[in-house]
Design a protein around this motif. Structure first.
Motif, PDB file in Angstrom:
ATOM      1  N   ASN A 261       1.057  -0.853  -0.005  1.00  5.57           N
ATOM      2  CA  ASN A 261      -0.045  -0.135   0.238  1.00  5.57           C
ATOM      3  C   ASN A 261       1.059   1.250  -0.187  1.00  5.57           C
ATOM      4  OD1 ASN A 261      -2.352   1.550   0.522  1.00  5.57           O
ATOM      5  ND2 ASN A 261      -2.496   1.116   2.436  1.00  5.57           N
ATOM      6  N   ASN A 262       1.394   1.607  -1.153  1.00  6.30           N
ATOM      7  CA  ASN A 262       2.395   3.038  -1.508  1.00  6.30           C
ATOM      8  C   ASN A 262       3.080   3.043  -0.257  1.00  6.30           C
ATOM      9  OD1 ASN A 262       2.785   6.106  -2.929  1.00  6.30           O
ATOM     10  ND2 ASN A 262       2.208   6.307  -0.814  1.00  6.30           N
ATOM     11  N   VAL A 263       4.230   1.617  -0.005  1.00  3.72           N
ATOM     12  CA  VAL A 263       5.288   1.691   0.887  1.00  3.72           C
ATOM     13  C   VAL A 263       6.137   2.261   0.410  1.00  3.72           C
ATOM     14  CG1 VAL A 263       4.415  -0.426   1.830  1.00  3.72           C
ATOM     15  CG2 VAL A 263       5.678  -0.216  -0.014  1.00  3.72           C
ATOM     16  N   ASP A 264       7.131   3.030   0.887  1.00  3.66           N
ATOM     17  CA  ASP A 264       8.441   3.607   0.348  1.00  3.66           C
ATOM     18  C   ASP A 264       9.323   2.131  -0.226  1.00  3.66           C
ATOM     19  OD1 ASP A 264       8.190   5.645   0.634  1.00  3.66           O
ATOM     20  OD2 ASP A 264       9.524   6.160   2.970  1.00  3.66           O
ATOM     21  N   ILE A 265       9.803   2.520  -1.088  1.00  3.85           N
ATOM     22  CA  ILE A 265      10.807   1.209  -1.305  1.00  3.85           C
ATOM     23  C   ILE A 265      12.654   1.756  -0.379  1.00  3.85           C
ATOM     24  CG2 ILE A 265      12.190  -0.116  -3.184  1.00  3.85           C
ATOM     25  CD1 ILE A 265      10.110   0.249  -4.872  1.00  3.85           C
ATOM     26  N   ASN A 266      13.782   0.697   0.378  1.00  2.00           N
ATOM     27  CA  ASN A 266      14.005   1.667   0.980  1.00  2.00           C
ATOM     28  C   ASN A 266      15.963   1.197  -0.119  1.00  2.00           C
ATOM     29  OD1 ASN A 266      13.102   3.038   3.262  1.00  2.00           O
ATOM     30  ND2 ASN A 266      12.472   1.193   3.688  1.00  2.00           N
ATOM     31  N   GLY A 267      15.739   1.438  -0.878  1.00  8.68           N
ATOM     32  CA  GLY A 267      16.663   0.935  -1.851  1.00  8.68           C
ATOM     33  C   GLY A 267      16.785   0.016  -2.722  1.00  8.68           C
ATOM     34  N   THR A 268      17.894  -0.369  -3.323  1.00 11.46           N
ATOM     35  CA  THR A 268      18.464  -1.182  -4.356  1.00 11.46           C
ATOM     36  C   THR A 268      18.261  -3.023  -3.682  1.00 11.46           C
ATOM     37  OG1 THR A 268      19.809  -0.006  -5.262  1.00 11.46           O
ATOM     38  CG2 THR A 268      20.368  -2.818  -5.846  1.00 11.46           C
ATOM     39  N   THR A 269      17.033  -3.796  -3.996  1.00 12.79           N
ATOM     40  CA  THR A 269      17.611  -5.006  -3.712  1.00 12.79           C
ATOM     41  C   THR A 269      18.813  -5.902  -3.458  1.00 12.79           C
ATOM     42  OG1 THR A 269      15.125  -5.418  -4.423  1.00 12.79           O
ATOM     43  CG2 THR A 269      16.484  -7.447  -3.830  1.00 12.79           C
ATOM     44  N   PHE A 270      19.047  -6.054  -2.000  1.00 10.33           N
ATOM     45  CA  PHE A 270      20.254  -6.925  -1.526  1.00 10.33           C
ATOM     46  C   PHE A 270      20.030  -7.941  -1.127  1.00 10.33           C
ATOM     47  CE2 PHE A 270      22.501  -2.710  -1.162  1.00 10.33           C
ATOM     48  CZ  PHE A 270      22.748  -2.023  -2.377  1.00 10.33           C
ATOM     49  N   TYR A 271      20.900  -8.847  -1.311  1.00  6.38           N
ATOM     50  CA  TYR A 271      20.333 -10.498  -0.940  1.00  6.38           C
ATOM     51  C   TYR A 271      21.121  -9.906   0.639  1.00  6.38           C
ATOM     52  CZ  TYR A 271      20.996 -15.149   0.736  1.00  6.38           C
ATOM     53  OH  TYR A 271      21.560 -16.768   0.479  1.00  6.38           O
ATOM     54  N   ILE A 272      21.673  -9.423   0.657  1.00  4.16           N
ATOM     55  CA  ILE A 272      22.931  -9.411   1.743  1.00  4.16           C
ATOM     56  C   ILE A 272      22.695  -8.082   2.697  1.00  4.16           C
ATOM     57  CG2 ILE A 272      24.804  -9.529   3.827  1.00  4.16           C
ATOM     58  CD1 ILE A 272      25.736 -11.819   1.629  1.00  4.16           C
ATOM     59  N   GLY A 273      22.611  -7.429   3.842  1.00  2.53           N
ATOM     60  CA  GLY A 273      22.926  -6.193   4.021  1.00  2.53           C
ATOM     61  C   GLY A 273      21.609  -5.410   4.188  1.00  2.53           C
ATOM     62  N   LEU A 274      21.397  -4.064   4.696  1.00  2.00           N
ATOM     63  CA  LEU A 274      20.838  -3.137   4.539  1.00  2.00           C
ATOM     64  C   LEU A 274      20.530  -2.801   3.371  1.00  2.00           C
ATOM     65  CD1 LEU A 274      20.926  -1.656   7.547  1.00  2.00           C
ATOM     66  CD2 LEU A 274      19.592  -3.284   7.603  1.00  2.00           C
ATOM     67  N   HIS A 275      19.220  -2.263   2.253  1.00  2.00           N
ATOM     68  CA  HIS A 275      19.603  -1.725   0.950  1.00  2.00           C
ATOM     69  C   HIS A 275      19.849  -0.509   1.754  1.00  2.00           C
ATOM     70  CE1 HIS A 275      16.194  -5.855   0.091  1.00  2.00           C
ATOM     71  NE2 HIS A 275      16.982  -5.425   0.725  1.00  2.00           N
ATOM     72  N   ASN A 276      19.535   0.208   0.186  1.00  2.00           N
ATOM     73  CA  ASN A 276      20.007   1.678   0.449  1.00  2.00           C
ATOM     74  C   ASN A 276      20.282   2.060  -1.362  1.00  2.00           C
ATOM     75  OD1 ASN A 276      22.747   1.131  -0.565  1.00  2.00           O
ATOM     76  ND2 ASN A 276      23.762   1.846   1.090  1.00  2.00           N
ATOM     77  N   TYR A 277      20.226   3.535  -1.573  1.00  2.00           N
ATOM     78  CA  TYR A 277      20.563   3.582  -2.484  1.00  2.00           C
ATOM     79  C   TYR A 277      22.213   4.262  -3.516  1.00  2.00           C
ATOM     80  CZ  TYR A 277      15.081   4.280  -3.119  1.00  2.00           C
ATOM     81  OH  TYR A 277      14.078   3.350  -2.861  1.00  2.00           O
TER      82      TYR A 277
END
Lengths: 261, 261, 261, 261
Positions: free
Chosen positions: D217-233
């Motif tokens: 429901n209109n969520v923010d995508i927190n960045g590039t999809t990474f298999y490991i670790g936190l997503h970011n841009y």
């Protein structure tokens, strides 16, 4: 917070909020993924840039562009004819004063997102009423007006008084000082974003502290300030000048600086 | 702006920005509905409440709750045991100082959305490094930490230095003063909203000016501050106390006030 | 994605996007905290609830409240007098039809955030024009109108045609079918949130697909739908009924269901 | 709504919701500016563009780019080597099937904001479990993964199941059909916006309907999809290809179309 290395220190500190934070972080979150280590959420790079703040609140920090320090109007031009100098008056090497009828003035430089500091004062001599008293305005990107008015004991429409986004948002409170005192505006401004087809993508937003008191709390600016009718974004634009309005009153300004965001 | 009654004045002023605004508003917007009159967008009621600002920037305005003015800790209790007085030290009737090992302190009153002003200083004697130097913290609603640290010539992880939302958002710049000087935090805080089922509906947001320099620009707070692992909102809560952290350093605080938003 | 256990498989797959994703995640982010393990970002609890979707797109899923399936108006009452049954007509055990002059109808149940599916058709016989043709409306929380109109070859004001939030937001495109066909609205609605003092805290938002085509993309609803003047939120409210408007045309509705969000 | 010309009709209709709307709009808002006329908020220009919807929900509307209709892979290339054709299999002139080990495939065209429709099915033969069953993915802008998985009676981590934004957002519910049936994704995607310095300005957002049921429901995508670790841009980017992942399972796709927003 944290980054405690010694378990003994940890015990010694095992009190107060550490305890609480301990409590929180030792209880696995409901979702319980594999536990992390503290260092995994400690981000070191890039180092945060140092900015030397001003001596006093209101003074320009080291990375600010000083748009007006009382000595000259070199950063400003006539709004009517940008090839001409700003037609307003410098008083006592301290502040500038609107010369009624001379027209507004604009910065030479263009800006988008910024933190802006402006000080202003209504004319010392109180004349007229409502919109006729101490009226001027700060136009972000030459379009979006943060109203300047003598709103000290001067009733007008709420979305037209000092601290308002003119005819868009009334201020949360009226924090205006008397005409014999100086006021400050501290502004956090985010420029509008436009789509390639020229229509609005994200509205501008603005936060304003008037004499240190929050009067606009991250509100959307609904478009170019129009005297008549609903505001909208008639066309895309990039960085643009900041303008100060000549509305026929001898409003005064000083200590204007800006940080690009 | 505007509300010009006399056509003669209008002509006299028909210059500068008025001209521009004229231009804008006299050109019918592309959509061209039936034209309005100026008064139709002038909202008069209710009258905006007057707040008297402080004498200087940083001083409490008339509608602030003074949480600490240097004279006593009457608004504060021990965080470990809220039935006990705040165990920190008053110095010179001017500021308070953390008593390491005594635990954090919390306000008696609970708050949600607010404008908060806090002044702080790292211990005069510089000891240790990174997170060990001048560490404390302001916990909004007892959960969300605005980090306090001696970040003057003291490298640490960027999301753990002064002005950070601890392990959530690094500050935009490092505006820290030396340990012999006082710093200010001016905070605009919006509490999180929760759904009826206890899950998060809207995250908390925060804007922070550090010594007048913008360091957090309306960022989402991603949850309760955890030392280890990802932050989240483990449970719904209402208004709650503001806490100051005892992290084992003699950090100093003064001039703390808050306006409910 | 991922969770590959065997290095041999990994090599075998070491192609295409895995490669790319590998690339991304094996390059430490600029900030380079301590590396994590894949499991640290795999959240298992709580298990996601199963919902059985409808057979076809547009059919009600297993967790929907069926507000109208063609057989009766048991979920609806007269809007004029909620103690009386809904005064509209059931046709062929298939759809309902507005009885002009009988007034609108409302659900008995009250709703807030929801996913709503509605099917509608303009009257088979085309009469009148502009707002006079096939006019009705779906009022979320009895206040916020998603316009229903025969916008097939029928010009009217853009913020008043089918798919508009009436006098607030024009639809992105006109995806209307002819009066002899059925249309669908798939709506994702977030109710407004109010402050304790009754003023608006967060505006309602709405996304609408009209016959599967996006016509409202998460826009803010600017307030209660007024025929005259600017929309605003005159007062706080909680969950409320959904209403269908009698605007004097024999507009038809069927297959109405809703999922609480 | 409205635009009633005849007072007699008005009386006749002076019932139901009209009455209510009357009530609302005839009571001046608290702020009571000068009253408007209905036409002042009726925006006529520009006319809203007509789009012919598909015959059935899920069918491509007239302004869609048909990325795959079952007949060929002309819109797609090998992700490993975009100069080569897409190495997947066309089955029965109806759908495509992943050829495990051949690598992912990407569109030739690049996209930003879009409405995307994709149909998919897990392999008919159920093998393996958790992330090993029917795994693939739709990568918006080649970076942000909407997970494809056989989540029918197949427990895995909640932020890795069908309908998840992989390792970012679990779906609201599990609306997965059995491997012998086809699933639909209807996606409303807003690309991230970047600042001039390459850092993120506004995160991407996504809304997803899975078989007609809202799962994001209109969520923010927190960045590039990474298999490991936190997503970011990690870096700014413009429009980019849509990719489908080869994760070693014979996942099937059909009826893929997109509307630029």
């Amino acid at each position: 917070m944290k980054s405690i290395k010694s378990p003994i220190l940890l015990m010694a500190l095992g009190l107060g909020l550490q305890m609480q934070a301990q409590d929180y972080s030792s209880v696995p979150p409901k979702e319980s993924p594999m536990p992390m280590k503290p260092e995994m959420t400690e981000i070191w790079e890039p180092e945060v840039k140092v900015v030397t703040p001003g001596k006093q609140l209101g003074d320009a920090p080291s990375d600010a562009i000083i748009l007006f320090d009382g000595s000259n109007l070199d950063h400003w031009v006539s709004q009517k004819d940008p090839s001409k100098p700003a037609p307003w008056k410098i008083v006592n090497n301290d502040h500038m004063e609107v010369v009624p009828g001379s027209g507004g003035i604009s910065t030479k430089m263009k800006f988008g997102d910024c933190q802006l500091h402006v000080e202003f004062s209504a004319p010392d001599k109180v004349e007229s009423e409502s919109q006729g008293r101490g009226n001027s305005g700060v136009f972000l990107q030459n379009r979006y007006e943060l109203q300047v008015l003598d709103s000290y004991n001067n009733r007008t429409y709420r979305n037209g008084q000092a601290g308002s986004i003119y005819k868009d948002h009334a201020p949360l409170v009226n924090a205006m000082r008397s005409p014999l005192e100086w006021n400050t505006y501290d502004v956090i401004y985010r420029a509008p974003r436009f789509k390639e087809d020229g229509t609005i993508d994200t509205k501008a937003t603005i936060t304003v502290l008037h004499n240190g008191v929050l009067v606009q709390n991250n509100v959307d600016i609904n478009g170019t300030t129009f005297y008549i009718g609903l505001h909208n974004y008639p066309e895309a634009h990039g960085d643009d000048v900041i303008s100060l309005q000549d509305h026929g009153n001898k409003t005064q300004f000083k200590n204007i600086w800006l940080r690009k965001l």
